[in-house]
Design a protein around this motif. Structure first.
Motif, PDB file in Angstrom:
ATOM      1  N   ALA A 108      -6.258   0.048  -7.985  1.00 28.07           N
ATOM      2  CA  ALA A 108      -5.795   1.378  -7.653  1.00 28.07           C
ATOM      3  C   ALA A 108      -5.882   1.962  -9.230  1.00 28.07           C
ATOM      4  O   ALA A 108      -5.977   3.220  -9.134  1.00 28.07           O
ATOM      5  CB  ALA A 108      -4.251   1.140  -7.148  1.00 28.07           C
ATOM      6  N   MET A 159       0.906  -1.101  -0.063  1.00 22.55           N
ATOM      7  CA  MET A 159      -0.034  -0.172   0.000  1.00 22.55           C
ATOM      8  C   MET A 159       0.743   1.220  -0.229  1.00 22.55           C
ATOM      9  O   MET A 159       0.551   2.205  -0.629  1.00 22.55           O
ATOM     10  CB  MET A 159      -0.891   0.051   1.142  1.00 22.55           C
ATOM     11  N   GLN A 160       1.831   1.288   0.886  1.00 24.37           N
ATOM     12  CA  GLN A 160       3.035   2.214   0.749  1.00 24.37           C
ATOM     13  C   GLN A 160       3.342   2.696  -0.774  1.00 24.37           C
ATOM     14  O   GLN A 160       3.602   3.736  -1.098  1.00 24.37           O
ATOM     15  CB  GLN A 160       4.252   2.255   1.565  1.00 24.37           C
ATOM     16  N   PHE A 184       0.111   7.788  -6.633  1.00 18.42           N
ATOM     17  CA  PHE A 184      -0.675   8.992  -6.120  1.00 18.42           C
ATOM     18  C   PHE A 184       0.294   9.852  -5.392  1.00 18.42           C
ATOM     19  O   PHE A 184      -0.171  10.818  -5.164  1.00 18.42           O
ATOM     20  CB  PHE A 184      -1.635   8.548  -5.347  1.00 18.42           C
ATOM     21  N   ARG A 190      -7.333   4.065   0.340  1.00 15.18           N
ATOM     22  CA  ARG A 190      -6.468   3.294   1.015  1.00 15.18           C
ATOM     23  C   ARG A 190      -7.155   2.156   1.776  1.00 15.18           C
ATOM     24  O   ARG A 190      -6.547   0.993   1.672  1.00 15.18           O
ATOM     25  CB  ARG A 190      -5.426   4.279   1.977  1.00 15.18           C
ATOM     26  N   ASN A 250       0.702   4.205  -2.804  1.00 15.31           N
ATOM     27  CA  ASN A 250       0.527   5.452  -2.526  1.00 15.31           C
ATOM     28  C   ASN A 250       1.536   6.452  -3.293  1.00 15.31           C
ATOM     29  O   ASN A 250       1.064   7.302  -3.709  1.00 15.31           O
ATOM     30  CB  ASN A 250       0.282   5.606  -1.186  1.00 15.31           C
ATOM     31  N   THR A 251       2.852   5.856  -3.099  1.00 11.90           N
ATOM     32  CA  THR A 251       4.057   6.714  -3.537  1.00 11.90           C
ATOM     33  C   THR A 251       3.937   6.655  -5.141  1.00 11.90           C
ATOM     34  O   THR A 251       4.054   7.755  -5.829  1.00 11.90           O
ATOM     35  CB  THR A 251       5.344   6.216  -3.021  1.00 11.90           C
ATOM     36  N   GLU A 258      -9.203   8.523  -8.573  1.00  9.33           N
ATOM     37  CA  GLU A 258      -8.221   9.596  -8.424  1.00  9.33           C
ATOM     38  C   GLU A 258      -6.947   9.266  -9.448  1.00  9.33           C
ATOM     39  O   GLU A 258      -6.234  10.183  -9.729  1.00  9.33           O
ATOM     40  CB  GLU A 258      -7.531   9.636  -6.815  1.00  9.33           C
ATOM     41  N   GLY A 311       1.739   9.955  -2.908  1.00 16.44           N
ATOM     42  CA  GLY A 311       1.418  10.208  -1.548  1.00 16.44           C
ATOM     43  C   GLY A 311       0.112  10.972  -1.273  1.00 16.44           C
ATOM     44  O   GLY A 311      -0.043  11.232   0.046  1.00 16.44           O
ATOM     45  N   GLU A 312      -0.698  11.187  -2.332  1.00 14.77           N
ATOM     46  CA  GLU A 312      -1.965  11.781  -1.804  1.00 14.77           C
ATOM     47  C   GLU A 312      -3.110  10.870  -2.144  1.00 14.77           C
ATOM     48  O   GLU A 312      -4.240  11.451  -2.163  1.00 14.77           O
ATOM     49  CB  GLU A 312      -2.312  13.158  -2.776  1.00 14.77           C
ATOM     50  N   MET A 313      -3.125   9.567  -1.616  1.00 19.27           N
ATOM     51  CA  MET A 313      -3.995   8.762  -1.703  1.00 19.27           C
ATOM     52  C   MET A 313      -4.961   8.838  -0.620  1.00 19.27           C
ATOM     53  O   MET A 313      -4.579   9.013   0.470  1.00 19.27           O
ATOM     54  CB  MET A 313      -3.512   7.292  -1.926  1.00 19.27           C
TER      55      MET A 313
END
Length: 521
Positions: free
Chosen positions: A512, A471-472, A479, A488, A475-476, A517, A481-483
């Motif tokens: 994802a 998941m990290q 997105f 999430r 997100n990186t 988004e 870091g803006e997920m």
């Protein structure tokens, strides 16, 4: 289990509420993903897949542009607008440079080292370096394939990302359907000598280059236009689509007169512009209020062709052109319906700089303008490329892109194959009927394990090989870091809903990329 197989079982089986599945994931009322399934429906005409072939894909639903409220960092909003998709490298560069610095970096495109992608294209796609005389002897289908492949490679790997966005924009603005029989290899020359040469230069140079492009002249039948019965196709489109706009203040008489002025503009068998004196109408003409006197039969070729140069310059100088081009660029870079103040300011820049494209972009993409702009919906090409950039393929490990490119075509946007002169639409209403095919393409990308064609390296997302680590990385990489927390949580629930495995990680990646988004920018 695939989306389609779950749909097939819906009528005969009940999915346990405690068991996360792809179908339940898309039906959840949490996060922005759910908006794709439960959001505001938009009626849309099914997109054509080129050559007039319809793409009867299922009608879908899309969410409103309020997804932009989840994007907090203005620098990342700029990266989303000026690139073909986020990548860790691009995000790092933008954060280091800041908003203004990153915009100037991308505007100064010729100073960016793009040798890696240049070498990739030169090595794998040799037809792109051939002259027209050589290209016309090659297999026309392979010529078309190599041009499309090169466009994908450059969109994926070029560091000149804003430049590639503008190449895409001008390709649609000066659309040429590569499948029209008499266009053939000349679209390769058009791509190099018209679109790419002038994409971030001056609109005046761009328009004149297009007016003398063999691809454009052939596509709109200008190459055979001659007195006394000139073809009016190009005269109409250069006013309606390329300069003044449909409401630009011209008449059908102006179309007819411009077609007479342009008789003689043609091309040869090798794809070069030629002036054909015998085709030109030397009689008096009146175009948009200006009289072009009759010419003696002894007039020079330069004087005869010069009538067309003068008429095109009239179009370039017309205030309707300033507003039409400004509005269209602002719609591409900022918002489907740009604020009138932005259009006015950009038109003033066009007039002041005599068509400097980079200055017009500076006027449009101020931090204030972008902060107020709603999100836009990725067209299929943009979506596919942004997904691949996020998934981590690099020029050094570049795959044979052709299979992935051809699979993408099922979403309705095969490159250079729009069959009308107006180019692929930049409209959420047009593309909203493609939701299922977009999800399917995300599933296709995430599942690729081939070592000879496109491959998604899932280990990039398994640096910490557990659900939290995956998941990290999602997100990186997807997105920056803006997920949102809800998205999430939904993805994490799905990932943990079965035994942890590479297949489950890939399915989560697919979801994802299907998230709202990610579908908007």
């Amino acid at each position: 289990m695939t989306i389609s197989s779950e749909r097939e079982q819906e009528g005969t089986a009940t999915v346990s509420e405690a068991t996360p599945s792809r179908r339940r994931f898309f039906a959840m009322g949490t996060g922005a993903v759910a908006a794709l399934a439960a959001g505001k429906a938009l009626s849309a005409q099914p997109p054509r897949a080129g050559g007039g072939r319809s793409a009867p894909l299922p009608a879908g639903t899309v969410a409103g542009a309020d997804v932009s409220l989840t994007w907090r960092d203005p620098v990342l909003r700029l990266v989303r607008r000026t690139t073909m998709g986020l990548s860790p490298e691009e995000v790092t560069r933008a954060r280091q440079l800041g908003y203004s610095g990153y915009l100037e970096y991308q505007l100064n495109w010729s100073a960016i080292d793009d040798s890696a992608v240049d070498q990739l294209v030169a090595t794998r796609l040799p037809m792109l370096a051939m002259t027209g005389a050589v290209l016309r002897t090659q297999d026309v289908n392979e010529v078309r394939e190599q041009l499309a492949d090169a466009t994908w490679y450059r969109a994926l790997f070029s560091r000149r990302q804003l430049y590639e966005r503008m190449v895409e924009f001008w390709t649609d603005h000066f659309n040429v359907d590569i499948e029209v029989g008499n266009v053939g290899f000349t679209k390769v020359l058009d791509d190099q000598d018209v679109i790419r040469r002038h994409a971030m230069g001056n609109f005046r140079d761009l328009l004149m280059a297009s007016a003398q492009s063999a691809a454009m002249l052939n596509y709109l039948n200008q190459n055979t236009s001659r007195t006394p019965t000139p073809n009016q196709n190009y005269a109409r489109e250069i006013m309606e689509l390329h300069t003044l706009g449909v409401d630009g203040g011209y008449t059908q008489t102006d179309v007819a007169e411009l077609s007479r002025i342009l008789t003689g503009w043609s091309s040869n068998a090798d794809g070069a512009f030629v002036w054909r004196r015998g085709n030109h109408d030397i009689r008096a003409k009146t175009f948009m209020g200006r009289t072009f006197p009759a010419m003696p039969t002894t007039a020079t070729d330069a004087a005869m062709k010069g009538e067309g140069d003068t008429a095109i310059q009239m179009l370039l100088d017309h205030p309707s052109t300033a507003r039409y081009i400004s509005a269209k660029m602002a719609a591409w870079l900022l918002a489907y319906t740009p604020p009138a103040a932005v259009i006015d300011a950009t038109a003033a820049t066009y007039t002041r700089t005599r068509g400097d494209i980079r200055e017009m972009i500076r006027t449009i993409l101020t931090s204030k303008n972008l902060a107020a702009a709603p999100a836009k919906y990725k067209r299929p090409f943009h979506l596919a490329v942004s997904a691949m950039r996020a998934l981590g393929t690099t020029p050094l490990t570049a795959p044979n892109i052709r299979n992935a490119r051809r699979t993408h075509d099922g979403m309705g946007q095969p490159l250079f194959k729009w069959d009308q002169p107006d180019g692929y639409p930049d409209s959420v209403a047009w593309w909203s009927g493609l939701v299922l095919s977009r999800w399917t393409y995300a599933q296709y990308l995430s599942g690729q394990t081939s070592t000879t064609t496109y491959r998604t390296d899932s280990m990039l997302f398994r640096a910490a090989d557990n659900a939290e680590g995956v998941m990290q990385q999602i997100n990186t990489r997807l997105f920056a870091g803006e997920m949102p927390a809800q998205l999430r949580a939904s993805l994490l629930s799905y990932l943990r809903g079965a035994a942890y495995s590479d297949a489950r990680v890939r399915e989560t990646l697919s979801l994802a990329m299907s998230a709202n988004e990610f579908q908007w920018y």
